[in-house]
Design a protein around this motif. Structure first.
Motif, PDB file in Angstrom:
ATOM      1  N   LEU A  93     -16.243  -4.044   1.012  1.00 42.68           N
ATOM      2  CA  LEU A  93     -14.813  -3.810   1.058  1.00 42.68           C
ATOM      3  C   LEU A  93     -14.493  -2.595   1.918  1.00 42.68           C
ATOM      4  CD1 LEU A  93     -14.035  -4.527  -2.663  1.00 42.68           C
ATOM      5  CD2 LEU A  93     -13.115  -5.804  -0.742  1.00 42.68           C
ATOM      6  N   ALA A  94     -15.448  -1.750   2.101  1.00 43.51           N
ATOM      7  CA  ALA A  94     -15.327  -0.603   2.994  1.00 43.51           C
ATOM      8  C   ALA A  94     -16.738  -0.238   3.426  1.00 43.51           C
ATOM      9  CB  ALA A  94     -14.653   0.572   2.285  1.00 43.51           C
ATOM     10  N   THR A  95     -16.845   0.667   4.344  1.00 41.29           N
ATOM     11  CA  THR A  95     -18.153   0.946   4.920  1.00 41.29           C
ATOM     12  C   THR A  95     -19.160   1.419   3.881  1.00 41.29           C
ATOM     13  OG1 THR A  95     -17.401   3.179   5.470  1.00 41.29           O
ATOM     14  CG2 THR A  95     -17.197   1.479   7.174  1.00 41.29           C
TER      15      THR A  95
ATOM     16  N   THR B 199      -9.047  -6.523   4.844  1.00 34.71           N
ATOM     17  CA  THR B 199      -9.068  -5.923   3.515  1.00 34.71           C
ATOM     18  C   THR B 199      -7.637  -5.899   3.010  1.00 34.71           C
ATOM     19  OG1 THR B 199     -11.008  -4.577   4.008  1.00 34.71           O
ATOM     20  CG2 THR B 199      -9.632  -3.879   2.162  1.00 34.71           C
ATOM     21  N   ILE B 200      -7.403  -6.568   1.881  1.00 34.50           N
ATOM     22  CA  ILE B 200      -6.054  -6.841   1.412  1.00 34.50           C
ATOM     23  C   ILE B 200      -5.850  -6.217   0.033  1.00 34.50           C
ATOM     24  CG2 ILE B 200      -4.366  -8.669   0.946  1.00 34.50           C
ATOM     25  CD1 ILE B 200      -7.003 -10.264   2.509  1.00 34.50           C
TER      26      ILE B 200
ATOM     27  N   ASP C 224     -11.622   2.921   1.432  1.00 29.83           N
ATOM     28  CA  ASP C 224     -10.895   3.830   2.315  1.00 29.83           C
ATOM     29  C   ASP C 224      -9.516   3.232   2.592  1.00 29.83           C
ATOM     30  OD1 ASP C 224      -9.967   5.504   4.267  1.00 29.83           O
ATOM     31  OD2 ASP C 224     -11.670   5.226   5.629  1.00 29.83           O
ATOM     32  N   LEU C 225      -8.457   4.007   2.373  1.00 27.63           N
ATOM     33  CA  LEU C 225      -7.110   3.504   2.630  1.00 27.63           C
ATOM     34  C   LEU C 225      -6.950   3.037   4.076  1.00 27.63           C
ATOM     35  CD1 LEU C 225      -4.861   6.057   0.696  1.00 27.63           C
ATOM     36  CD2 LEU C 225      -5.248   3.650   0.139  1.00 27.63           C
ATOM     37  N   ALA C 226      -7.655   3.686   4.990  1.00 24.55           N
ATOM     38  CA  ALA C 226      -7.555   3.311   6.402  1.00 24.55           C
ATOM     39  C   ALA C 226      -8.176   1.954   6.689  1.00 24.55           C
ATOM     40  CB  ALA C 226      -8.216   4.378   7.273  1.00 24.55           C
ATOM     41  N   SER C 227      -8.974   1.421   5.743  1.00 26.52           N
ATOM     42  CA  SER C 227      -9.584   0.107   5.942  1.00 26.52           C
ATOM     43  C   SER C 227      -8.668  -1.038   5.521  1.00 26.52           C
ATOM     44  CB  SER C 227     -10.894   0.010   5.142  1.00 26.52           C
ATOM     45  OG  SER C 227     -10.639  -0.100   3.745  1.00 26.52           O
ATOM     46  N   VAL C 228      -7.562  -0.719   4.831  1.00 24.93           N
ATOM     47  CA  VAL C 228      -6.656  -1.757   4.342  1.00 24.93           C
ATOM     48  C   VAL C 228      -5.832  -2.295   5.506  1.00 24.93           C
ATOM     49  CG1 VAL C 228      -4.731  -2.274   2.787  1.00 24.93           C
ATOM     50  CG2 VAL C 228      -6.565  -0.728   2.044  1.00 24.93           C
TER      51      VAL C 228
ATOM     52  N   GLY D 148       1.273  11.760   1.019  1.00 24.37           N
ATOM     53  CA  GLY D 148       0.089  11.742   1.864  1.00 24.37           C
ATOM     54  C   GLY D 148      -0.545  10.390   2.061  1.00 24.37           C
ATOM     55  N   VAL D 149      -0.132   9.376   1.279  1.00 27.98           N
ATOM     56  CA  VAL D 149      -0.761   8.064   1.375  1.00 27.98           C
ATOM     57  C   VAL D 149      -0.379   7.355   2.671  1.00 27.98           C
ATOM     58  CG1 VAL D 149      -0.758   5.720   0.413  1.00 27.98           C
ATOM     59  CG2 VAL D 149      -1.172   7.684  -1.071  1.00 27.98           C
ATOM     60  N   LYS D 150       0.896   7.363   3.017  1.00 26.21           N
ATOM     61  CA  LYS D 150       1.326   6.631   4.207  1.00 26.21           C
ATOM     62  C   LYS D 150       0.602   7.127   5.456  1.00 26.21           C
ATOM     63  CE  LYS D 150       5.396   4.987   6.685  1.00 26.21           C
ATOM     64  NZ  LYS D 150       6.880   5.049   6.814  1.00 26.21           N
ATOM     65  N   GLU D 151       0.352   8.425   5.524  1.00 24.46           N
ATOM     66  CA  GLU D 151      -0.323   8.999   6.689  1.00 24.46           C
ATOM     67  C   GLU D 151      -1.776   8.556   6.787  1.00 24.46           C
ATOM     68  OE1 GLU D 151       3.295  10.881   5.869  1.00 24.46           O
ATOM     69  OE2 GLU D 151       1.564  10.695   4.509  1.00 24.46           O
ATOM     70  N   ARG D 152      -2.354   8.117   5.671  1.00 24.55           N
ATOM     71  CA  ARG D 152      -3.751   7.677   5.666  1.00 24.55           C
ATOM     72  C   ARG D 152      -3.881   6.182   5.939  1.00 24.55           C
ATOM     73  NH1 ARG D 152      -5.679   9.714  -0.053  1.00 24.55           N
ATOM     74  NH2 ARG D 152      -7.618   8.693   0.597  1.00 24.55           N
ATOM     75  N   LEU D 153      -2.775   5.456   5.931  1.00 24.87           N
ATOM     76  CA  LEU D 153      -2.803   4.015   6.174  1.00 24.87           C
ATOM     77  C   LEU D 153      -2.787   3.718   7.672  1.00 24.87           C
ATOM     78  CD1 LEU D 153      -0.210   2.999   3.445  1.00 24.87           C
ATOM     79  CD2 LEU D 153      -2.667   2.517   3.370  1.00 24.87           C
TER      80      LEU D 153
END
Length: 311
Positions: A3-5, A90-91, A121-125, A145-150
């Motif tokens: 699901l992530a690295t 990744t959903i 990782d949020l960036a993997s979504v 801070g979440v939106k900036e990590r997406l």
């Protein structure tokens, strides 16, 4: 497969590995053909038991609670979110409460931390699918801070009818505790404003990824949707708020958050009959974690059949 690295099904499928400081597991993995599925607990939401059935006689509701060994006054509603990986995507299916909108809900809103604990990782979504815009399904994306990590190209899939409804929501048929309507309205408005450019609206059905299909059911809210995962003969439906624990025994009882209670009951019965016929797995937001179960027909009602945990 991962699901992530740094996360694989091998090290997340066993329920004996809670994060630091936690006494109970908060993630559970299931394989649906080629689709990896991870159920994650966002915590619990304490609510009055009257919310389970505001159209039931108090004595009947009390008898059901006694039958289920549940408290009479307040009940901890589980909050479940799903992460799925299919076809390189990744959903995230729903996003939990995320923050406490001045309603004193300290044991909810755990999703972001628990995604990190699971190595997601949020960036993997790549995609988010929202069953509806109630705050306990979208709030995780509004945490500071979440939106900036997406990802900047994140796609958020949602029924168009849901966005339309929240332009001027009608709470006249709901039975919510004080403060909830205002919090729901404000959170939905903020979410649409902040993520409008990411929204990918659909009318009735949308294939998000290979074998991942969102379908609008209505009922709970006008744009409420369920998500079906299907691969290699295996199937699982994430039902959002179409099904609650009491809905197996008493599918006609009206939940206090339902904006159209009669339609919600019709949707619930139809969905439970469909799941009983197919034999597929069911996960729903407010069923006890990890929620994974089957549905059986029991006369005019239904029987909830939890799966044996896979250790």
């Amino acid at each position: 497969m991962s699901l992530a690295t740094n996360m694989s099904l091998e090290d997340t499928s066993h329920p004996g590995g809670p994060g630091p400081g936690e006494l109970v597991p908060s993630r559970y993995a299931v394989q649906i053909g080629e689709i990896e599925v991870l159920v994650i607990s966002d915590g619990v939401l304490p609510l009055p038991t009257t919310m389970l059935a505001h159209n039931a006689e108090p004595a009947v509701r009390e008898a059901w609670l006694n039958h289920m060994f549940l408290p009479q006054d307040s009940l901890d509603w589980p909050l479940n979110v799903v992460v799925a990986r299919s076809g390189g995507q990744t959903i995230l299916l729903d996003a939990g409460l995320g923050l406490d909108p001045d309603l004193h809900l300290p044991r909810a809103g755990q999703l972001i931390k628990r995604l990190e604990d699971a190595g997601v990782d949020l960036a993997s979504v790549t995609d988010v699918v929202l069953t509806h815009l109630h705050m306990d399904h979208i709030g995780g994306l509004l945490v500071d801070g979440v939106k900036e990590r997406l990802r900047p190209d994140l796609r958020i899939h949602l029924a168009a009818a849901e966005v339309k409804f929240w332009e001027a929501p009608d709470f006249s048929r709901t039975r919510m505790p004080p403060g909830f309507p205002d919090a729901l309205r404000a959170t939905a408005k903020r979410f649409v404003n902040e993520y409008r450019s990411h929204l990918r609206l659909f009318d009735d059905e949308c294939e998000v990824a290979p074998g991942v299909v969102a379908r609008r059911t209505g009922g709970h809210t006008p744009g409420h949707s369920v998500i079906r995962l299907a691969s290699g003969g295996d199937r699982l439906t994430f039902a959002g708020d179409a099904v609650f624990a009491v809905g197996f025994d008493q599918p006609d009882w009206h939940n206090g958050f339902e904006h159209d209670p009669e339609e919600a009951a019709r949707v619930r019965v139809s969905l439970l009959r469909e799941l009983a016929a197919t034999g597929e797995l069911l996960v729903a937001t407010h069923l006890p974690f990890p929620s994974v179960c089957h549905v059986a027909v029991e006369g005019e009602t239904f029987r909830w059949v939890p799966v044996f945990w896979d250790y």
